[in-house]
Scaffold this motif. Structure first.
Motif, PDB file in Angstrom:
ATOM      1  N   GLN A   1       3.389  11.363  -1.542  1.00 33.27           N
ATOM      2  CA  GLN A   1       1.981  11.419  -1.978  1.00 33.27           C
ATOM      3  C   GLN A   1       1.835  12.392  -3.157  1.00 33.27           C
ATOM      4  OE1 GLN A   1      -1.338  11.074   0.727  1.00 33.27           O
ATOM      5  NE2 GLN A   1      -2.229  12.965  -0.081  1.00 33.27           N
TER       6      GLN A   1
ATOM      7  N   ASP B   1      -6.056  -0.480   2.989  1.00 35.85           N
ATOM      8  CA  ASP B   1      -6.907   0.706   3.184  1.00 35.85           C
ATOM      9  C   ASP B   1      -7.527   1.142   1.864  1.00 35.85           C
ATOM     10  OD1 ASP B   1      -6.287   0.665   5.833  1.00 35.85           O
ATOM     11  OD2 ASP B   1      -4.931   2.386   5.793  1.00 35.85           O
ATOM     12  N   PHE B   2      -6.733   1.101   0.808  1.00 31.65           N
ATOM     13  CA  PHE B   2      -7.279   1.459  -0.514  1.00 31.65           C
ATOM     14  C   PHE B   2      -8.477   0.561  -0.845  1.00 31.65           C
ATOM     15  CE2 PHE B   2      -6.885  -0.242  -4.969  1.00 31.65           C
ATOM     16  CZ  PHE B   2      -7.739   0.694  -5.539  1.00 31.65           C
TER      17      PHE B   2
ATOM     18  N   ASN C   1      -0.531   6.184  -3.454  1.00 35.60           N
ATOM     19  CA  ASN C   1       0.553   5.940  -2.491  1.00 35.60           C
ATOM     20  C   ASN C   1       1.016   4.483  -2.535  1.00 35.60           C
ATOM     21  OD1 ASN C   1       0.400   8.589  -1.798  1.00 35.60           O
ATOM     22  ND2 ASN C   1      -0.708   8.274   0.119  1.00 35.60           N
ATOM     23  N   ALA C   2       0.072   3.556  -2.628  1.00 34.02           N
ATOM     24  CA  ALA C   2       0.473   2.141  -2.701  1.00 34.02           C
ATOM     25  C   ALA C   2       1.307   1.894  -3.961  1.00 34.02           C
ATOM     26  CB  ALA C   2      -0.765   1.242  -2.689  1.00 34.02           C
TER      27      ALA C   2
ATOM     28  N   GLU D   1     -11.541   1.220   1.548  1.00 34.71           N
ATOM     29  CA  GLU D   1     -12.179   2.524   1.256  1.00 34.71           C
ATOM     30  C   GLU D   1     -12.889   2.486  -0.093  1.00 34.71           C
ATOM     31  OE1 GLU D   1     -12.471   5.162   3.185  1.00 34.71           O
ATOM     32  OE2 GLU D   1     -11.181   4.487   4.820  1.00 34.71           O
TER      33      GLU D   1
ATOM     34  N   LYS E   1      -9.842  10.289  -1.229  1.00 26.34           N
ATOM     35  CA  LYS E   1      -9.075   9.434  -0.314  1.00 26.34           C
ATOM     36  C   LYS E   1      -8.660   8.139  -1.008  1.00 26.34           C
ATOM     37  CE  LYS E   1      -9.511   7.595   4.384  1.00 26.34           C
ATOM     38  NZ  LYS E   1     -10.390   7.590   5.575  1.00 26.34           N
TER      39      LYS E   1
ATOM     40  N   LEU F   1      -1.345   0.275   3.155  1.00 24.30           N
ATOM     41  CA  LEU F   1      -1.937   1.218   2.189  1.00 24.30           C
ATOM     42  C   LEU F   1      -2.853   0.489   1.215  1.00 24.30           C
ATOM     43  CD1 LEU F   1       1.245   3.382   1.448  1.00 24.30           C
ATOM     44  CD2 LEU F   1      -0.855   4.192   2.563  1.00 24.30           C
TER      45      LEU F   1
ATOM     46  N   LEU G   1      -4.818   6.913  -1.645  1.00 26.13           N
ATOM     47  CA  LEU G   1      -4.300   5.635  -1.135  1.00 26.13           C
ATOM     48  C   LEU G   1      -3.773   4.764  -2.276  1.00 26.13           C
ATOM     49  CD1 LEU G   1      -7.066   4.918   1.531  1.00 26.13           C
ATOM     50  CD2 LEU G   1      -4.609   5.214   2.026  1.00 26.13           C
TER      51      LEU G   1
END
Ligand SMILES: CC(C)=CCC/C(C)=C(\C)COP(=O)(O)OP(=O)(O)O
Ligand SMILES: [Mg+2]
Length: 437
Positions: free
Chosen positions: A298, A389-390, A336-337, A393, A329, A386, A333
């Motif tokens: 991350q 979620d990205f 990270n993806a 969110e 957040k 991920l 995300l």
């Protein structure tokens, strides 16, 4: 900076995508005219209302010596910002999660390379070839003439990296080539540091902390006494990574606001901390637990690239909107993806490299006792989670936070995510897939 005549943004793309930048600017201006954009009730609730951003502040900020952005055309407003463009190849520019299956066969025919099977991603239009050519020409001139980045025998690798195609693909709403160059110089400089300090072009974990700290002062200057200041200034010319950081940052600071520059410095400090954790494990020949690896990744992460999307787009996301937890957040995300995408596409390259190179499939295989293939397939699932979620969110934040700057920033991050995937898939000079299917 030179300011050549340029075609309108995304000139070679399908019609809907070619209006991407102007469409967003117009939509933002439309909403600004229609409502208070201080953030709305659930946007950064613990903060005092941010200063109201004027419509003109959202128009693309021209760089010194650069042509002004195209005037925005009328548009349909907020709902359309969220829905995003609907033309062929524009799926990746939408904010809401999409239900339609994303299969390799939906990729535009021109894209080289094969996507990782089962990887959730959004095919994007081919980056504008006129822009790619111009950015490629200018970045090479910068690398050779302004920062003496590499010796002659690295030229093929520099060209093979295709940084022009990368950055044009990741920033479809950049108003000019000058704006694209801000991202391109930084991308080259960041890779020079990674290659020359950490990895295959003379890098080593030994002494990395010292090298990174001294290079970081090219981004975040040393203020010291008259006696010592000149030695520090001289040191910024001592090697290619520092020359590249110094010059790329000088251009960036000229175009960015103070808070955008500070955001970037903070993201680069995060990156350098991630490099150090990776190096510590390499020195100890230690394989971390999967969650520990994900924590390191991350930080050792593409994050500094999507978070300059507003500077490259010629507008500013105000600092307090950027700092809100929901947006932090989303950024994490997305970063990270994009970074696990790198782990998947660079898997075979890293297996062939000297030493024991960590990436998510390698760590899962070792720590969870899976075969190489099963560990790779599990990594694809981690990536897909991920990404989902990205997207959820980002959609929730877009709804909760009706500031047009936030919406445009989220769209810029989403475009970067998709452009990054496209570049990894298509860069067959650098990457190849394992034989697992
Ligand atoms: C451009 C930038 C901020 C990079 C920082 C971190 C980085 C170098 C990556 C996320 C790429 O990972 P990796 O070092 O594994 O790169 P390659 O696989 O060698 O392309
Ligand atoms: Mg890699």
């Amino acid at each position: 900076m030179p300011a050549p005549e340029l075609p309108p943004p995304q000139s070679s793309l399908p019609e809907a995508a070619s209006r991407f930048g102007a469409h967003l600017l117009a939509a933002a201006a439309h909403v600004l005219d229609a409502e208070d954009v201080s953030g709305g009730p659930s946007c950064a609730p613990s903060l005092p209302a941010p200063p109201v951003t004027s419509a003109s502040a959202l128009a693309a900020r021209p760089l010194p010596g650069a042509p002004a952005a195209e005037a925005p055309a009328p548009s349909a407003g907020l709902e359309r910002i969220l829905r995003g463009p609907s033309g062929l190849g524009t799926a990746g520019l939408r904010l809401f999660p999409r239900d339609e299956p994303q299969t390799p066969s939906s990729a535009p025919a021109a894209t080289e390379g094969t996507p990782v099977p089962g990887l959730y991603h959004h095919p994007v239009p081919e980056p504008d070839p006129v822009r790619v050519e111009e950015v490629s020409r200018r970045i090479k001139a910068w690398a050779l003439d302004e920062v003496s980045l590499y010796p002659e025998d690295w030229e093929e690798q520099f060209d093979g990296f295709s940084v022009g195609r990368y950055m044009v693909g990741c920033h479809p709403d950049a108003p000019t080539v000058d704006h694209l160059m801000l991202a391109t110089r930084l991308m080259v400089a960041e890779n020079a540091v990674d290659d020359c300090y950490c990895e295959d072009h003379g890098g080593s974990p030994v002494g990395l902390g010292e090298r990174l700290l001294l290079a970081h002062t090219a981004l975040d200057p040393l203020y010291t006494t008259r006696e010592y200041q000149p030695q520090w200034a001289e040191s910024l010319h001592a090697d290619a990574p520092r020359r590249a950081y110094r010059s790329a940052m000088e251009y960036f600071v000229r175009a960015a606001s103070a808070s955008q520059a500070d955001r970037f410095r903070h993201d680069m400090a995060r990156l350098h901390m991630g490099y150090l954790a990776e190096a510590a494990w390499a020195q100890l020949d230690h394989v971390p637990e999967v969650w520990e690896y994900l924590a390191m990744r991350q930080f050792n992460n593409f994050r500094p690239c999507p978070t300059i999307t507003d500077t490259v787009g010629g507008y500013e996301l105000p600092a307090d909107l950027h700092a809100q937890a929901g947006l932090q957040k989303v950024i994490a995300l997305a970063g990270n993806a994009t970074t696990i995408v790198n782990d998947l596409y660079s898997y075979t390259k890293e297996l062939d490299a000297p030493g024991h190179h960590l990436n998510l499939p390698v760590v899962i295989a070792e720590r969870e006792g899976l075969s190489d293939r099963d560990a790779y397939l599990k990594s694809v699932e981690v990536h897909n989670d991920l990404m989902h979620d990205f997207e959820s969110e980002a959609a929730a934040l877009a709804e909760a936070c009706p500031a047009p700057g936030v919406h445009r920033f989220l769209r810029g991050v989403a475009a970067w995510v998709d452009g990054n995937h496209n570049w990894h898939q298509s860069n067959t000079y650098r990457y190849s897939l394992p034989d697992f299917w």
